[in-house]
Design a protein around this motif. Structure first.
Motif, short mmCIF file in Angstrom:
data_model
loop_
_atom_site.label_atom_id
_atom_site.label_comp_id
_atom_site.label_asym_id
_atom_site.label_seq_id
_atom_site.Cartn_x
_atom_site.Cartn_y
_atom_site.Cartn_z
N GLN A 257 -6.47 2.96 8.64
CA GLN A 257 -5.72 2.79 7.42
C GLN A 257 -6.12 1.82 6.43
O GLN A 257 -6.30 0.69 7.05
CB GLN A 257 -4.08 2.92 7.73
CG GLN A 257 -3.82 4.00 8.51
CD GLN A 257 -2.24 4.28 8.42
OE1 GLN A 257 -1.52 3.34 8.83
NE2 GLN A 257 -1.79 5.22 8.22
N CYS A 258 -6.01 1.94 5.17
CA CYS A 258 -6.19 1.00 4.04
C CYS A 258 -4.66 0.88 3.59
O CYS A 258 -3.91 1.53 3.89
CB CYS A 258 -7.30 1.45 3.06
SG CYS A 258 -6.53 2.64 2.04
N GLY A 259 -4.58 -0.01 2.80
CA GLY A 259 -3.16 -0.31 2.12
C GLY A 259 -2.84 0.79 1.23
O GLY A 259 -1.61 0.85 1.06
N HIS A 260 -3.63 1.72 0.96
CA HIS A 260 -3.09 3.10 0.11
C HIS A 260 -2.80 4.28 1.18
O HIS A 260 -2.54 5.21 0.67
CB HIS A 260 -4.23 3.78 -0.70
CG HIS A 260 -4.55 2.53 -1.85
ND1 HIS A 260 -4.19 2.83 -3.26
CD2 HIS A 260 -5.51 1.38 -2.04
CE1 HIS A 260 -4.38 1.77 -3.95
NE2 HIS A 260 -5.27 0.93 -3.15
N CYS A 261 -3.05 4.03 2.25
CA CYS A 261 -2.74 5.14 3.43
C CYS A 261 -1.21 5.20 3.62
O CYS A 261 -0.62 4.21 4.13
CB CYS A 261 -3.50 4.83 4.54
SG CYS A 261 -5.13 5.00 4.30
N PHE A 266 -5.58 8.78 7.56
CA PHE A 266 -6.58 7.60 7.91
C PHE A 266 -7.93 7.75 7.15
O PHE A 266 -8.12 9.01 6.86
CB PHE A 266 -6.87 7.85 9.35
CG PHE A 266 -5.51 7.31 10.40
CD1 PHE A 266 -5.58 6.12 10.91
CD2 PHE A 266 -4.68 8.17 10.60
CE1 PHE A 266 -4.29 5.79 11.59
CE2 PHE A 266 -3.39 7.93 11.27
CZ PHE A 266 -3.34 6.92 11.97
N HIS A 267 -8.68 6.78 7.17
CA HIS A 267 -10.21 6.85 6.61
C HIS A 267 -10.97 7.08 7.79
O HIS A 267 -10.47 6.53 8.98
CB HIS A 267 -10.66 5.52 6.24
CG HIS A 267 -10.26 5.35 4.81
ND1 HIS A 267 -11.01 5.75 3.76
CD2 HIS A 267 -9.21 4.65 4.26
CE1 HIS A 267 -10.47 5.49 2.66
NE2 HIS A 267 -9.45 4.76 2.88
N ALA A 268 -11.88 8.22 7.90
CA ALA A 268 -12.48 8.26 9.14
C ALA A 268 -13.71 7.23 9.31
O ALA A 268 -14.23 6.97 8.43
CB ALA A 268 -13.27 9.76 9.13
ZN LIG Z 1 -8.20 3.89 1.30
#
Ligand SMILES: [Zn+2]
Length: 450
Positions: A257-261, A266-268
């Motif tokens: 996860q990034c701060g926008h998730c 999730f980002h793969a």
């Molecule tokens: Zn992101």
């Protein structure tokens, strides 16, 4: 020369350049890795050599592994040491034996070479960087240690590489000691399995209400519920609650996860794992945004290759991009598939419960498992059909729970630590358990909170 810290290795806006690649650049990188796996690695595994149509895997197509059979953890087990070896590509003894799932008897294992562990650390570095860990953070490490568990070991490594202040508590330190140290050193960040972090914080707060305030929680190992997030924010002050890595020890890290998730997004790690979302019934590929079951082919595991592994979580690939600027695809996790429940961080599957019923003998095999959430903790309810009279039920409940906890020591541990509620067993007359009105099928698993 000393090894540069993770933060010093970052070039550009993200931890890794790959995260900002164009689709064509990403595809090229993926195809190169896939070719290596298919041409150089898989032929060395007797198991895969026999089962996979290696000549028909076209790495540059959209679905390179579409002709390959799907495998579950149970399918692979007999081919991995200690039971077998034919899935392995080499006899080289240089690897780490981790356990997957907390069972007794013959351990379920997942083997990683030291080089593969370095790549696992890369996943963590990428995930922690994206989710905002800073060198100035003071991090309580509450991940699982011992009993062949993987997480504590590599989490410790990553905190060290970040150069932040870290407190290696593991999941075994009593909460009052964690609380004392956390206050003394102004620990601002807790990291661990979701329920362990929550329960530690709750226990500290029960003794001295309002005494512990933190800024960040980096969780994993199990789903986090919206009520838990609100509690972490409102009761403990956590502004950031993110999962730097989602994955399974049987496969690999699959997303971060990034701060926008937001919750469940999730980002793969699509340069390390080829993810497929397949329809539950037809096993055909789902379109973007369609819900199916997650499957993974790991591009980085060469000792114990993993091809078209059924991860078992429900998910969908999202067609939109993330606002953070990373181009890596997004997916949304939607809980377990229909044959499994996650209780604490133990995954209880229907088949395992059926094996217990066979041993138990006093039930006809019709079983319904339900997971509920009560006061922020998981509750497992088992409904079994039996011919036996009501006067036997209390003894049967005691015996069945004893049998279950003997087989699932991790579940026993969660219950004894108060992380999950004690198991509830209900006895139903034969033929009375609820069925799907359309198909007449027994409703086997209910995940009431997902
Ligand atoms: Zn992101």
């Amino acid at each position: 020369m000393s090894h540069p810290l993770i933060i010093q290795r970052v070039k550009g806006p993200f931890y890794c350049e790959y995260e900002g690649y164009s689709p064509a650049q990403r595809k090229k990188a993926q195809v190169e890795k896939m070719r290596y796996l298919v041409e150089k690695v898989l032929p060395n595994s007797p198991f895969y050599r026999e089962r996979l149509p290696l000549g028909r895997i076209h790495c540059d197509s959209d679905y390179p592994f579409a002709d390959c059979p799907i495998v579950s953890a149970n399918d692979l087990r007999p081919h991995i040491s200690p039971q077998g070896r034919d899935l392995l590509t080499t006899d080289d003894p240089g690897h780490i034996v981790f356990q997957s799932g907390g069972t007794t008897g013959v351990p379920k294992t997942s083997l990683f070479t030291y080089a593969e562990m370095e790549m696992i650390n890369e996943c963590n570095a990428r995930g922690f960087y994206a989710s905002g860990l800073k060198k100035s953070d003071r991090v309580a490490n509450l991940w699982a240690v011992g009993s062949l568990y993987m997480t504590f070991i590599h989490m410790h490594r990553i905190f060290s590489e970040y150069g932040c202040m870290t407190f290696p508590f593991s999941n075994h330190t009593p909460a009052d000691f964690v609380g004392t140290v956390a206050k003394m050193f102004q620990v601002n960040c807790f990291s661990g399995i979701t329920s362990v972090v929550l329960n530690t914080l709750r226990k500290v707060d029960e003794v001295q209400p309002g005494s512990i305030k933190i800024e960040k929680v980096y969780f994993g190992g199990e789903h986090i519920y919206e009520a838990d997030r609100i509690e972490l924010r409102d009761r403990f002050g956590a502004q950031q609650v993110l999962a730097p890595g989602y994955g399974t020890v049987d496969s690999w890290y699959l997303g971060y996860q990034c701060g926008h998730c937001t919750n469940g997004i999730f980002h793969a790690f699509d340069d390390m794992v080829h993810l497929e979302v397949l329809h539950e019934e037809t096993q055909k590929h789902c379109k973007p945004d369609e819900v199916g079951i997650l499957h993974a082919t790991v591009l980085e595991r060469f000792l114990m290759p993993i091809v078209r592994f059924k991860v078992g979580d429900k998910a969908r690939m999202l067609s939109r991009r993330c606002d953070c600027g990373r181009t890596t695809p997004l997916f949304e996790l939607l809980g377990r598939g229909d044959d499994m429940l996650r209780i604490g961080y133990d995954s209880l599957d229907y088949k395992t419960m059926q094996e217990l019923i066979v041993k138990f003998k006093k039930s006809n095999g019709s079983l319904q498992m339900e997971k509920k959430r009560k006061d922020g903790k998981d509750l497992l309810i088992l409904r079994l059909e039996t011919q036996n009279p009501q006067s036997d039920h209390d003894d049967m409940t005691r015996d069945f729970i004893e049998l279950l906890l003997k087989e699932r020591p991790s579940l026993r541990e969660f219950i004894s630590k108060g992380t999950v509620w004690p198991v509830t067993v209900e006895w139903w007359k034969p033929g009375t358990l609820p069925q799907n009105p359309k198909t007449g099928k027994l409703i086997r698993v209910i995940d009431s909170i997902s």
